[in-house]
Motif scaffolding. Structure first.
Motif, PDB file in Angstrom:
ATOM      1  N   SER A 184       0.864  -1.183   0.000  1.00  0.00           N
ATOM      2  CA  SER A 184       0.000   0.000   0.000  1.00  0.00           C
ATOM      3  C   SER A 184       0.893   1.223   0.000  1.00  0.00           C
TER       4      SER A 184
ATOM      5  N   GLY B 287       2.650   2.147   3.158  1.00  0.00           N
ATOM      6  CA  GLY B 287       3.598   1.240   3.776  1.00  0.00           C
ATOM      7  C   GLY B 287       2.973   0.393   4.856  1.00  0.00           C
ATOM      8  N   PRO B 288       3.796  -0.052   5.805  1.00  0.00           N
ATOM      9  CA  PRO B 288       3.315  -1.002   6.807  1.00  0.00           C
ATOM     10  C   PRO B 288       2.281  -0.357   7.714  1.00  0.00           C
TER      11      PRO B 288
ATOM     12  N   ARG C 102      20.224   3.745   9.542  1.00  0.00           N
ATOM     13  CA  ARG C 102      19.724   2.587  10.273  1.00  0.00           C
ATOM     14  C   ARG C 102      19.303   1.483   9.295  1.00  0.00           C
ATOM     15  N   TYR C 103      18.594   1.878   8.273  1.00  0.00           N
ATOM     16  CA  TYR C 103      18.151   0.887   7.276  1.00  0.00           C
ATOM     17  C   TYR C 103      19.336   0.290   6.525  1.00  0.00           C
TER      18      TYR C 103
ATOM     19  N   CYS D 121      10.354  11.825   3.960  1.00  0.00           N
ATOM     20  CA  CYS D 121      11.464  10.853   4.047  1.00  0.00           C
ATOM     21  C   CYS D 121      11.302   9.820   5.151  1.00  0.00           C
ATOM     22  N   PRO D 122      11.210   8.533   4.783  1.00  0.00           N
ATOM     23  CA  PRO D 122      11.213   7.491   5.809  1.00  0.00           C
ATOM     24  C   PRO D 122      12.537   7.511   6.571  1.00  0.00           C
ATOM     25  N   GLY D 123      12.453   7.212   7.853  1.00  0.00           N
ATOM     26  CA  GLY D 123      13.651   7.254   8.704  1.00  0.00           C
ATOM     27  C   GLY D 123      13.636   8.476   9.596  1.00  0.00           C
ATOM     28  N   LEU D 124      12.903   9.515   9.174  1.00  0.00           N
ATOM     29  CA  LEU D 124      12.783  10.720   9.994  1.00  0.00           C
ATOM     30  C   LEU D 124      11.454  10.714  10.722  1.00  0.00           C
ATOM     31  N   LYS D 125      11.416  11.359  11.886  1.00  0.00           N
ATOM     32  CA  LYS D 125      10.154  11.726  12.512  1.00  0.00           C
ATOM     33  C   LYS D 125      10.080  13.251  12.440  1.00  0.00           C
TER      34      LYS D 125
ATOM     35  N   ASP E  39      13.914   9.889  21.953  1.00  0.00           N
ATOM     36  CA  ASP E  39      13.646   8.977  20.834  1.00  0.00           C
ATOM     37  C   ASP E  39      14.958   8.499  20.208  1.00  0.00           C
ATOM     38  N   PRO E  40      15.058   7.206  19.891  1.00  0.00           N
ATOM     39  CA  PRO E  40      16.306   6.698  19.296  1.00  0.00           C
ATOM     40  C   PRO E  40      16.444   6.984  17.802  1.00  0.00           C
ATOM     41  N   ASN E  41      15.545   7.779  17.252  1.00  0.00           N
ATOM     42  CA  ASN E  41      15.583   8.090  15.815  1.00  0.00           C
ATOM     43  C   ASN E  41      15.826   9.581  15.595  1.00  0.00           C
TER      44      ASN E  41
ATOM     45  N   ARG F 187       5.051  13.280  10.860  1.00  0.00           N
ATOM     46  CA  ARG F 187       5.427  11.899  10.546  1.00  0.00           C
ATOM     47  C   ARG F 187       5.919  11.234  11.793  1.00  0.00           C
TER      48      ARG F 187
END
Lengths: 459, 345
Positions: free
Chosen positions: A114, A117-118, A234-235, A272-276, A296-298, A372
């Motif tokens: 979709s 995403g997840p 991370r990815y 962008c995925p990976g960011l909040k 947060d660890p991100n 996000r």
């Protein structure tokens, strides 16, 4: 068994090429690194180097042959102790097709993805505060959040331009140098690309940097590190290396500072995925979300608004007030139309809702707080009730946050909509300097009122 | 007013196979150098071959010719130290002790790779071995390495970060932003410029002002520099000891310019028409770091031909095993598509 030398692919797209000429003859000894042959690819002439050692036993494809498929055996090498006799038993196998391409087809393809995403995890809202409150400005709330987290964790430090001795260009870091010293409150040179990258490196190694941009306009100098280094590592490392870092500072339009200093970056980073991406309105949310961001660890992009810094709100009297990232808040309940917005525009939306009420329209106002991961459930729940949606943002409409929200609502609540979604956004021009033009370029309460009436089919 | 110079230090002297070896260079160390350099070369040759077979995709930048740089520098480091580099990174990973199987399996995009197949040739990491990438954007590793050095200092670890960059990356603005902060804050970082003469297809002479003395680039920031024969592993180690000690003792950053050479193209699909075959051949014949060490070992009778053959065989076996692993390790499970984007808060 003699070693087969295969026609190599020298670019990811090459499927066949010309074997131009052999640089070695049958019977020549070869060792690693020797140039065996020249081939012509679709782009250029390249050399084929030997990897194995031995004697060139037999050339299977002669020089000056066109259209040799990749992975066709082109020669045989005899290893130590082998002789011509070993060649007799050899029969050329069919060309091996490129395995990588094959396997992509073979491997069971994942279920259709979709667009969003997840599945988004449910985020519980903050628990209600039953204690006392103190009127606090957004400025002080942000400072308190940093100070409390720095007391709590010695790996948290603040760096940026003018954050220490000057006490912050916008006085957000007032008093922090006195309490935490120059080791943890660090004045940087004017070097955004450099100190953003330095912060990411420190985060890779386990520190928890807070990187202040004097404004997010200057973070465009640093956006490569924010996205390519912080968001993706991370990815790319298979989960090994994280970037627990906060990039914060004022975002959006201030007042009369012209186009280069007036822009909303919410949709840039939210892409962008990976960011909040967080963008609060009230002081309590600013404090609670900044504390969550630091823990947060991100990598978290924390978008503040200069015009809000001096505004006061009730903030809970505790040093452990956190607000979860990823949870929107209904700041005014209503039944006729949903207005979704964030940051400074929440105030404009509340003003608009007040006016609409006078005309008998009950507007529900949602403060996203986090962009996000987006709290789609809160938006959808509201739209299913009101059947009408207006989005409001200061940034441009094109590929903006409102565009994303209207796509989600169209996908997931199409049947509930009684009118097309309306987007209220900044006018599609660089922001002008002249006072009257600036006013015209930005969303005002009147625009929100007009749009809300339109989706309610009221004039 | 008199002209001022911050005289960068040259490497103590050029070392050749005939000069006496420093006392800390034991026979065992020489043999280690040989094994490690040979492993990198054979590994890269294998990677090149597997790329040719379509087993490795995308970009693949080989390190062949430059082996003495990482092997010499790594020998001057301690376990707590960290390194990072650009996308030409396979040699660095092997030199810092990462498993060849895991590296090769990442090249083939398999689940047994260091990044579970999600990173590829340019993006691998090992916190255990102090290796922080593997970075695909030219020059971006330099501020990141400076940040790791910042963390070393912040945590009072007495550790040093070595940030490798190419002669091409040296023209990126963020490198000088890093030099400025590293010197200003006396960060324990050693910048190693691997000068292989070509930024992809553009020679240093055509891309870099004062191209014969890139180690001067830190002068304005008060960072000492040295130029070293990067094809001589012993010279690299001896020079690195000076630079690393400087950084470790709290005196701030150091710049090392390693004069080296890559034999292959910039990446697998580069036919390298910007230089002559004779130029490459001359370096191979006269300066090859492995051949030079071989000659030294034979001359000093550190090992005989048979012993050397045995090492060659051992190295080959390691590389073959990695190639087999990289082909037998399964592709990542489709469910891996969605993992590792965010850490759990």
């Amino acid at each position: 068994m003699p070693i087969e030398i295969l026609m190599p692919a020298l670019s990811p797209t090459m499927t066949e090429g010309k074997l131009s000429r052999w640089m070695k003859n049958e019977g020549d000894s070869v060792s690693s690194g020797d140039i065996l042959a020249e081939i012509e690819t679709d782009k250029a002439t390249m050399e084929v180097e030997a990897v194995d050692e031995g004697v060139l036993g037999k050339i299977l494809i002669a020089g000056d042959t066109d259209n040799v498929a990749v992975n066709t055996p082109i020669a045989l090498i005899l290893e130590d102790g082998e002789s011509d006799a070993d060649l007799n038993g050899y029969s050329a196998a069919a060309p091996v097709t490129r395995p990588a391409a094959e396997q992509v087809v073979e491997s069971s393809a994942p279920a259709p993805v979709s667009v969003s995403g997840p599945a988004v995890e449910f985020v519980a809202p903050e628990s209600e505060w039953n204690g006392s409150f103190t009127k606090t400005t957004v400025r002080e709330a942000l400072r308190d959040a940093m100070a409390e987290e720095m007391r709590r964790n010695k790996k948290v430090f603040l760096m940026g331009e003018e954050v220490a001795q000057y006490q912050g260009a916008y006085k957000i870091s007032q008093g922090l140098l006195d309490e935490f010293g120059a080791k943890r409150v660090i004045d940087t040179p004017i070097t955004e690309h450099g100190f953003a990258g330095l912060g990411v490196g420190a985060a890779f190694y386990g520190l928890n940097p807070i990187v202040e941009f004097m404004t997010f306009n200057f973070a465009m100098q640093a956006i490569d590190h924010i996205i390519n280094s912080a968001a993706k590592t991370r990815y790319m490392s298979g989960g090994q290396v994280s970037s627990p870092i906060v990039f914060r500072g004022p975002n959006g339009v201030a007042s009369r500072v012209g186009a280069q200093h007036s822009q909303c970056y919410a949709s840039w980073y939210a892409h962008c995925p990976g960011l909040k991406v967080v963008s609060p309105y009230s002081a309590a949310d600013a404090k609670g979300l900044l504390k969550s961001a630091i823990r947060d660890p991100n990598p978290v992009i924390f978008l503040e608004n200069e015009l809000m810094y001096g505004t006061s709100f009730d903030v809970p009297d505790t040093d452990d007030w956190t607000v979860p990232i990823g949870k929107a808040k209904v700041v005014r309940p209503g039944t006729d139309v949903t207005i979704v917005t964030f940051s400074l525009m929440v105030g404009k939306a509340l003003d608009a809702a007040e006016e609409l009420a006078k005309e008998g329209i009950s507007a529900e106002v949602i403060d996203l707080r986090t962009i996000r991961p987006l709290d789609t459930e809160t938006i959808l729940t509201s739209v299913r009730k009101t059947n009408r949606l207006v989005t409001v943002e200061e940034g441009w409409a094109f590929a903006g946050i409102g565009s994303e929200i209207s796509a989600i609502v169209m996908e997931q609540a199409f049947d509930y909509l009684d009118a097309p979604v309306k987007r209220v956004a900044g006018v599609d021009v660089p922001l002008p300097y002249a006072a009257n033009l600036e006013q015209l370029a930005l969303p005002q309460s009147s625009h929100i009122i007009t749009s809300a009436k339109e989706v309610c089919y009221r004039s | 007013m008199a002209t001022k110079k911050t005289p960068p230090k040259r490497a103590s002297k050029k070392r050749t196979a005939s000069s006496a070896l420093p006392s800390d260079i034991t026979n065992e160390l020489i043999l280690d150098f040989y094994r490690e350099m040979l492993l990198i070369r054979r590994f890269e040759e294998k990677a090149g071959q597997m790329y040719g077979m379509g087993l490795i995709g995308g970009f693949c930048h080989l390190y062949i010719g430059q082996e003495a740089v990482v092997v010499g520098i790594q020998s001057a480091l301690e376990e707590r130290d960290t390194i990072l580099t650009s996308y030409r990174d396979h040699g660095h990973m092997l030199a810092c002790g990462m498993d060849p199987d895991g590296v090769m399996a990442e090249l083939t995009g398999r689940s047994g790779g260091y990044s579970k197949g999600k990173g590829g040739s340019m993006h691998m990491f090992s916190e255990e071995k102090g290796f922080y990438g593997g970075h695909g954007i030219v020059g971006a590793q330099v501020p990141i390495g400076t940040g790791i050095a910042f963390a070393h200092k912040y945590l009072e670890e007495k550790a040093v970060n070595v940030a490798y960059l190419g002669d091409g990356a040296l023209n990126q603005g963020q490198v000088y932003e890093s030099f400025n902060m590293a010197s200003l804050w006396e960060l324990p970082v050693v910048y190693v410029i691997e000068n292989n003469s070509y930024a992809m297809g553009t020679s240093t002479a055509r891309s870099s002002a004062n191209s014969t003395e890139l180690y001067h680039r830190g002068n304005a920031y008060g960072i000492p520099g040295m130029q070293v024969d990067g094809m001589d592993v012993v010279a690299v180690r001896e020079a690195a000891k000076i630079a690393v000690e400087h950084a470790r003792s709290g005196k701030g950053p150091y710049i090392m310019e390693m004069m080296t050479y890559r034999y292959r193209g910039h990446s697998m699909s580069d036919p390298a028409k910007y230089r002559s075959k004779e130029e490459v051949q001359k370096v191979r014949e006269e300066r090859d770091p492995i051949e030079r060490l071989r000659a030294l070992m034979l001359k000093k009778k550190i090992i005989d031909e048979a012993g050397m053959k045995q090492i060659d065989k051992d190295v080959k076996a390691i590389v073959s095993k990695s190639a087999e692993f990289a082909q037998s390790s399964p592709e990542p499970d489709p469910s891996e598509l969605y993992t590792d984007v965010y850490a759990d808060a």
